[in-house]
Scaffold this motif. Structure first.
Motif, mmCIF file in Angstrom:
data_model
loop_
_atom_site.group_PDB
_atom_site.id
_atom_site.type_symbol
_atom_site.label_atom_id
_atom_site.label_comp_id
_atom_site.label_asym_id
_atom_site.label_seq_id
_atom_site.Cartn_x
_atom_site.Cartn_y
_atom_site.Cartn_z
ATOM 1 N N VAL A 1 0.869 -1.174 0.000
ATOM 2 C CA VAL A 1 0.000 0.000 0.000
ATOM 3 C C VAL A 1 0.906 1.224 0.000
ATOM 4 O O VAL A 1 1.627 1.481 0.962
ATOM 5 C CB VAL A 1 -0.928 0.018 1.235
ATOM 6 N N THR A 2 0.897 1.969 -1.097
ATOM 7 C CA THR A 2 1.778 3.133 -1.225
ATOM 8 C C THR A 2 1.046 4.447 -0.941
ATOM 9 O O THR A 2 1.693 5.490 -0.824
ATOM 10 C CB THR A 2 2.391 3.184 -2.637
ATOM 11 N N ASP A 3 -0.274 4.395 -0.831
ATOM 12 C CA ASP A 3 -1.030 5.581 -0.460
ATOM 13 C C ASP A 3 -2.384 5.141 0.084
ATOM 14 O O ASP A 3 -2.977 4.173 -0.415
ATOM 15 C CB ASP A 3 -1.228 6.514 -1.657
ATOM 16 N N ALA A 4 -2.856 5.844 1.116
ATOM 17 C CA ALA A 4 -4.162 5.544 1.701
ATOM 18 C C ALA A 4 -4.784 6.853 2.173
ATOM 19 O O ALA A 4 -4.162 7.600 2.943
ATOM 20 C CB ALA A 4 -4.021 4.566 2.876
ATOM 21 N N VAL A 5 -5.997 7.141 1.706
ATOM 22 C CA VAL A 5 -6.661 8.405 2.021
ATOM 23 C C VAL A 5 -8.094 8.126 2.454
ATOM 24 O O VAL A 5 -8.802 7.313 1.841
ATOM 25 C CB VAL A 5 -6.666 9.358 0.803
ATOM 26 N N LEU A 6 -8.520 8.821 3.507
ATOM 27 C CA LEU A 6 -9.894 8.710 3.988
ATOM 28 C C LEU A 6 -10.581 10.064 3.862
ATOM 29 O O LEU A 6 -10.086 11.078 4.359
ATOM 30 C CB LEU A 6 -9.924 8.263 5.451
ATOM 31 N N LEU A 7 -11.728 10.067 3.180
ATOM 32 C CA LEU A 7 -12.562 11.259 3.052
ATOM 33 C C LEU A 7 -13.895 10.993 3.742
ATOM 34 O O LEU A 7 -14.610 10.060 3.385
ATOM 35 C CB LEU A 7 -12.802 11.601 1.580
ATOM 36 N N SER A 8 -14.217 11.810 4.742
ATOM 37 C CA SER A 8 -15.497 11.710 5.429
ATOM 38 C C SER A 8 -16.271 13.005 5.198
ATOM 39 O O SER A 8 -15.728 14.102 5.392
ATOM 40 C CB SER A 8 -15.304 11.466 6.930
ATOM 41 N N GLU A 9 -17.531 12.869 4.800
ATOM 42 C CA GLU A 9 -18.336 14.032 4.471
ATOM 43 C C GLU A 9 -19.800 13.761 4.777
ATOM 44 O O GLU A 9 -20.161 12.670 5.252
ATOM 45 C CB GLU A 9 -18.163 14.390 2.987
ATOM 46 N N VAL A 10 -20.629 14.751 4.515
ATOM 47 C CA VAL A 10 -22.062 14.656 4.763
ATOM 48 C C VAL A 10 -22.813 14.907 3.467
ATOM 49 O O VAL A 10 -22.404 15.742 2.656
ATOM 50 C CB VAL A 10 -22.490 15.674 5.855
ATOM 51 N N GLN A 11 -23.902 14.179 3.252
ATOM 52 C CA GLN A 11 -24.757 14.375 2.097
ATOM 53 C C GLN A 11 -26.162 14.728 2.565
ATOM 54 O O GLN A 11 -26.713 14.055 3.443
ATOM 55 C CB GLN A 11 -24.793 13.112 1.223
ATOM 56 N N LEU A 12 -26.739 15.770 1.976
ATOM 57 C CA LEU A 12 -28.074 16.222 2.341
ATOM 58 C C LEU A 12 -29.038 16.028 1.186
ATOM 59 O O LEU A 12 -28.693 16.257 0.021
ATOM 60 C CB LEU A 12 -28.062 17.701 2.739
ATOM 61 N N THR A 13 -30.263 15.601 1.506
ATOM 62 C CA THR A 13 -31.327 15.461 0.522
ATOM 63 C C THR A 13 -32.528 16.265 0.999
ATOM 64 O O THR A 13 -33.025 16.051 2.116
ATOM 65 C CB THR A 13 -31.744 13.991 0.340
ATOM 66 N N ASP A 14 -32.976 17.195 0.173
ATOM 67 C CA ASP A 14 -34.105 18.043 0.536
ATOM 68 C C ASP A 14 -35.403 17.250 0.403
ATOM 69 O O ASP A 14 -35.733 16.742 -0.666
ATOM 70 C CB ASP A 14 -34.146 19.265 -0.382
ATOM 71 N N LYS A 15 -36.140 17.129 1.506
ATOM 72 C CA LYS A 15 -37.415 16.404 1.516
ATOM 73 C C LYS A 15 -38.578 17.354 1.826
ATOM 74 O O LYS A 15 -39.644 16.943 2.285
ATOM 75 C CB LYS A 15 -37.375 15.289 2.567
ATOM 76 N N THR A 16 -38.369 18.614 1.521
ATOM 77 C CA THR A 16 -39.337 19.642 1.890
ATOM 78 C C THR A 16 -40.664 19.441 1.157
ATOM 79 O O THR A 16 -40.710 19.134 -0.029
ATOM 80 C CB THR A 16 -38.783 21.041 1.552
#
Length: 223
Positions: free
Chosen positions: A40-55
Motif C-alpha cells: 500500500v503506497t497511499d491511503a486516504v480517507l474522506l469523510s463528508e455529509v450528504q443532504l437530501t431536501d425532503k421539503t
C-alpha cells in the motif's frame, strides 16, 4: 583455554542465540513487516455529509442527512506479480446501524451489519503499474425527515449540521472491518486486514475530513 576465556566464550554464544531469536521474532511477526508482492503506497480517507431536501408544504423545511466515508487505497505490485483476482471478505460493521457498502462506480450494494459478507473487486493495473481501490461506507439517513426548526434560517451542508441538529457524532460512529485479498495466478493470496472507526471527530469540527493515513498501518500477509 582458561576458565575466564571459557566463560566469555559461552556468554558470547548465549548472547548471539538471544539476539538471533529476537531478530527472528521481529522478522516473522506479521504485523511488523509487509509480506508478499504488494504494497500500500497511499491511503486516504474522506469523510463528508450528504443532504437530501425532503421539503413539502405540509412539513416545512425537511431534510435527510447521510454520512459518507470514502477509503482509497493505492497498491503497487512487484513487476513479477500476476494478479488473478481481488476480493473482500469478512466484511462487517459494529455499531448501532446498518451501513451501505460499495465500490466506487460499481452498482453492487451491500447492507452491512455484524454478519460477515464478501464482495469481488474489479481491478485495473494503470499505466503506472498500480491498482487503485475506492471503497464507500455510507451511513444512510442518520437524520431522516428532520424538520429544521423555524428559528434556523441557514444551515451548513457539511458535518457541522450535526451540531445544529443536536446530534452527537458518537451516536453515528461505527467500526468497519474487512480483509482485502489479492490472489495471484500461482494461488498465493496476499491479505490486508482493515479495522477502523468512522467517522473521525474532525468531521464535526471542520465540516469535511480528509486525512492521509499512514501506510505503515496497512500490511499484507501472505496465506
Amino acid at each position: 583455554m582458561d576458565k575466564q576465556k571459557i566463560f566469555y566464550y559461552f556468554l558470547t554464544v548465549i548472547l548471539c542465540v538471544i539476539a538471533l531469536n529476537l531478530t527472528l521474532k521481529l522478522v516473522f511477526k506479521t504485523d511488523q513487516i509487509n509480506q508478499g508482492k504488494f504494497r500500500v503506497t497511499d491511503a486516504v480517507l474522506l469523510s463528508e455529509v450528504q443532504l437530501t431536501d425532503k421539503t413539502s408544504t405540509e412539513k416545512g423545511w425537511c431534510i435527510n442527512v447521510s454520512q459518507r466515508n470514502r477509503l482509497t487505497f493505492l497498491i503497487t505490485p512487484m513487476s513479477s506479480a500476476q494478479v488473478k483476482r481481488v476480493y473482500i471478505n469478512d466484511l462487517k460493521v459494529k455499531g448501532g446501524q446498518d451501513i451501505v457498502f460499495y465500490i466506487k462506480d460499481d452498482e453492487t450494494r451491500l447492507i452491512l451489519n455484524s454478519f460477515p459478507q464478501s464482495l469481488d473487486v474489479e481491478h485495473v493495473i494503470d499505466d503506472n503499474g498500480q491498482i487503485k481501490i475506492d471503497l464507500i461506507a455510507l451511513n444512510e439517513n442518520v437524520l431522516k425527515n428532520w424538520v429544521v426548526p423555524e428559528h434556523i434560517k441557514e444551515i451548513r451542508c457539511d458535518g457541522k449540521i450535526f451540531q445544529t441538529a443536536g446530534v452527537s457524532l458518537n451516536t453515528i460512529k461505527f467500526d468497519l472491518m474487512f480483509k482485502l485479498n489479492i490472489e495471484e495466478e500461482n494461488g498465493k493470496i496476499s491479505t490486508l486486514e482493515v479495522d477502523m472507526t468512522l467517522p473521525n471527530d474532525r468531521l464535526e469540527e471542520n465540516g469535511v475530513d480528509v486525512i492521509k493515513l499512514p501506510t505503515n498501518q496497512f500490511k499484507f500477509k501472505v496465506n
